[in-house]
Design a protein around this motif. Structure first.
Motif, PDB file in Angstrom:
ATOM      1  N   SER A  69      -0.355  15.056  15.998  1.00  0.00           N
ATOM      2  CA  SER A  69      -1.039  16.168  15.341  1.00  0.00           C
ATOM      3  C   SER A  69      -1.115  17.341  16.306  1.00  0.00           C
ATOM      4  O   SER A  69      -0.873  17.201  17.512  1.00  0.00           O
ATOM      5  N   GLN A  94       1.900  18.778   7.666  1.00  0.00           N
ATOM      6  CA  GLN A  94       0.959  17.700   7.399  1.00  0.00           C
ATOM      7  C   GLN A  94       1.683  16.368   7.244  1.00  0.00           C
ATOM      8  O   GLN A  94       1.288  15.360   7.837  1.00  0.00           O
ATOM      9  N   GLU A  95       2.751  16.364   6.451  1.00  0.00           N
ATOM     10  CA  GLU A  95       3.489  15.118   6.237  1.00  0.00           C
ATOM     11  C   GLU A  95       4.178  14.658   7.513  1.00  0.00           C
ATOM     12  O   GLU A  95       4.222  13.454   7.810  1.00  0.00           O
ATOM     13  N   TYR A  96       4.711  15.622   8.291  1.00  0.00           N
ATOM     14  CA  TYR A  96       5.403  15.226   9.520  1.00  0.00           C
ATOM     15  C   TYR A  96       4.419  14.662  10.537  1.00  0.00           C
ATOM     16  O   TYR A  96       4.760  13.757  11.298  1.00  0.00           O
ATOM     17  N   SER A  97       3.199  15.157  10.558  1.00  0.00           N
ATOM     18  CA  SER A  97       2.179  14.568  11.439  1.00  0.00           C
ATOM     19  C   SER A  97       1.916  13.119  11.073  1.00  0.00           C
ATOM     20  O   SER A  97       1.767  12.255  11.943  1.00  0.00           O
ATOM     21  N   GLU A  98       1.884  12.838   9.763  1.00  0.00           N
ATOM     22  CA  GLU A  98       1.683  11.460   9.331  1.00  0.00           C
ATOM     23  C   GLU A  98       2.869  10.581   9.699  1.00  0.00           C
ATOM     24  O   GLU A  98       2.701   9.416  10.086  1.00  0.00           O
ATOM     25  N   MET A  99       4.072  11.132   9.594  1.00  0.00           N
ATOM     26  CA  MET A  99       5.279  10.374   9.938  1.00  0.00           C
ATOM     27  C   MET A  99       5.338  10.045  11.421  1.00  0.00           C
ATOM     28  O   MET A  99       5.777   8.963  11.821  1.00  0.00           O
ATOM     29  N   THR A 100       4.906  10.979  12.264  1.00  0.00           N
ATOM     30  CA  THR A 100       5.110  10.856  13.712  1.00  0.00           C
ATOM     31  C   THR A 100       3.908  10.341  14.477  1.00  0.00           C
ATOM     32  O   THR A 100       4.034   9.890  15.607  1.00  0.00           O
ATOM     33  N   ASN A 101       2.716  10.450  13.889  1.00  0.00           N
ATOM     34  CA  ASN A 101       1.451  10.187  14.597  1.00  0.00           C
ATOM     35  C   ASN A 101       1.164  11.248  15.658  1.00  0.00           C
ATOM     36  O   ASN A 101       0.454  10.989  16.627  1.00  0.00           O
ATOM     37  N   GLU A 130      -2.230   7.884  17.639  1.00  0.00           N
ATOM     38  CA  GLU A 130      -2.112   9.327  17.428  1.00  0.00           C
ATOM     39  C   GLU A 130      -2.430  10.112  18.699  1.00  0.00           C
ATOM     40  O   GLU A 130      -3.372   9.793  19.423  1.00  0.00           O
ATOM     41  N   ASP A 190      10.969   2.857   9.307  1.00  0.00           N
ATOM     42  CA  ASP A 190       9.809   2.443  10.093  1.00  0.00           C
ATOM     43  C   ASP A 190      10.190   1.518  11.235  1.00  0.00           C
ATOM     44  O   ASP A 190       9.329   0.881  11.835  1.00  0.00           O
ATOM     45  N   PRO A 204       6.773   5.673  13.395  1.00  0.00           N
ATOM     46  CA  PRO A 204       6.209   6.828  14.101  1.00  0.00           C
ATOM     47  C   PRO A 204       6.774   6.959  15.505  1.00  0.00           C
ATOM     48  O   PRO A 204       7.345   6.018  16.054  1.00  0.00           O
TER      49      PRO A 204
END
Length: 531
Positions: A82, A73-80, A51, A25, A46
């Motif tokens: 979508s 889905q998980e990678y969107s959360e990791m990177t911010n 986002e 992080d 991120p």
């Protein structure tokens, strides 16, 4: 001297890729994005603090909606970051992509297209028009994993750099032990056992075996329903048989620095003669040029096939992986006109897998997003998805494979619902996942590849780009040339066109400016070789 181009990527050192793009992080250095309201972190996750949403167009396999895939889905959360996904079926993708380019309403990112859909000519043309943006400066500043690969292996860089000096798309870089495969072919192991037969290494031995498949009831049902060899339009077996007669491509190929058009050679006549013999004697499925892939698989599941193409044999036969280990891989063949077995192989690079369009307001964030998949950690994540689906970790932190849910026929089918890295060329570094025990089936594949493809594989020609002028001439020639060669292949093999008309066929090809066509590729090859 035979010039074998082994996979140029095998020796790449990949140590430390994950560190450059770890999932920590830490904020890292930031710099202003093209959009001044968004700061893009150069390291860690991120990628952006607030986002953002991008549009992405890719071919879909139909196994799952991309928005529902746990990996994305998980990678969107990791990177911010979508996405709004547009994923038409693979069969419609090329048409939909061309329409998008023509209308100007093209997605921010073109993903997983590959060279058949986002062709080298399209890269050059849409790059010149400014619709596809150059990536090399973005790579240098925001994509350390990609940059390291380019620095460590100049062949990658020159294979994705167009004649104007720009990179408009990223490749999949394949370092997996089986990356050399085109579409492999498999023998029915039960039939070989029933006949006490061995895998052929020459065209004559193969002919004799196919005759036995036809005549000796190897499936043991008392009926003459065996199909010794089949394909769908010859699209999967063609390269293996061309190789047996000294050719590496169904088109332009390079032999000892000289470019030639294989369907214009005497070698090609020998290939057609052999395949016509198989067809006329009932050794090649009479429905080869009319059947669908589904029909092919149905015949396999009825135990009617002796030699057939598929990525894994169980995709056709419906067997388990354990049962499929009894189905040997096709061995590269020699023939009366070539003493050494030969089989065409992939160069380990597939272009056109990731491009950023001028509609994209966040190119820096986009290149950071994809760069992770060129690290060891990121490539494993894209390939196998998050923990808890295909694997879990034991108390020592080692990865342990998990069985797929019972509604799936195989782990591969299940994987296709978890990640987009299934059935399409995705922008990534493909390697064997470390920390996971190599299964018996994978060990079988490795051994078969090493024995039957590795020593005999040749890349048809390096990945080349043409100038706009060269591409225009090639396009003019190629449309009619490819159509004619495709039609005549089927007609010669099925006997509709007698091989006594070979000279007429050659004259027709020569009337299509084949010499200019070859010369353009010779110049392009020489340009590549000296770059």
């Amino acid at each position: 001297m035979k010039k074998t181009l082994k996979l140029c990527l095998t020796g790449l050192c990949c140590v430390g890729f994950a560190a450059a793009c770890s999932s920590s992080d830490t904020d890292g250095d930031s710099t202003s994005n093209t959009n001044p309201d968004v700061e893009v972190s150069k390291e860690g996750f991120p990628i952006v603090e607030e986002e953002i949403t991008l549009s992405l167009m890719a071919p879909g396999t139909g196994l799952a909606e991309w928005k529902d895939m746990p990996t994305l889905q998980e990678y969107s959360e990791m990177t911010n970051i979508s996405f709004e996904y547009t994923t038409p079926p693979m069969s419609d993708f090329a048409t939909r992509l061309n329409l998008a380019f023509a209308s100007g309403d093209v997605a921010d990112i073109i993903y997983g297209a590959g060279t058949s859909n986002l062709t080298p000519g399209m890269e050059v043309d849409y790059g010149r028009q400014g619709i596809l943006i150059p990536l090399e400066d973005l790579i240098a500043e925001y994509a350390p994993n990609i940059q390291r690969l380019l620095d460590e292996n100049p062949d990658i860089a020159r294979s994705i750099t167009t004649v104007d000096g720009h990179i408009y798309s990223l490749p999949v870089i394949n370092q997996h032990p089986n990356s050399s495969w085109a579409v492999p072919m498999w023998y029915n192991g039960e039939w070989l056992d029933a006949l006490d037969a061995k895998v052929p290494t020459t065209t004559d031995e193969l002919y004799d075996l196919l005759v036995r498949f036809r005549d000796e009831d190897p499936n043991g049902n008392g009926e003459a329903d065996e199909i010794p060899l089949l394909d769908v339009q010859m699209n999967s077996t063609r390269l293996a048989f061309l190789g047996a007669f000294g050719m590496k491509a169904w088109g332009i190929e390079e032999v000892d620095g000289e470019v030639r058009y294989a369907p214009h050679t005497e070698n090609y006549k020998e290939y057609l003669t052999y395949m016509n013999k198989l067809f006329e004697e009932g050794l090649l499925d009479p429905e080869t040029f009319s059947q669908s892939d589904e029909q092919k698989k149905a015949k396999g599941q009825e135990n009617r096939l002796g030699l057939f193409p598929d990525w894994f044999s169980f995709f056709t036969t419906g067997q388990s992986e354990d049962e499929a280990m009894n189905n040997p891989m096709f061995h590269a063949l020699s023939s009366p006109i070539t003493d050494e077995p030969l089989i065409p192989i992939n160069p380990g690079i597939t272009r056109g897998t990731f491009a950023i369009t001028s509609n994209n307001e966040y190119p820096e964030a986009s290149i950071r997003w994809v760069d992770y998949f060129y690290s060891d950690e990121g490539s494993e994540f894209l390939d196998h998805g998050p923990e808890g689906y295909l694997f879990e970790r034991d108390e020592d932190g080692n990865k342990v494979k998990l069985d797929p849910p019972p509604q799936f026929d195989s782990a591969e089918d299940y994987r296709g619902t978890l990640t987009p890295a299934y059935g399409i060329p995705t922008p990534t570094l493909v390697k064997r996942v470390e920390g996971v025990e190599v299964s018996e089936f994978d060990q079988f594949l490795d051994a078969e590849t090493e024995e039957k493809i590795g020593p005999y594989g040749e890349v048809p020609i390096p990945l080349l780009y043409l100038t706009n002028e060269e591409q225009e001439i090639v396009n003019t020639i190629e449309v009619d040339l490819k159509s004619y060669v495709e039609q005549l292949e089927a007609r010669f093999i099925t006997g509709v066109e007698p091989l006594s008309n070979w000279d007429k066929y050659v004259d027709t090809i020569e009337s299509m400016n084949i010499e200019e066509y070859i010369e353009i590729y010779q110049v392009a090859y020489d340009r590549w070789a000296s770059s």
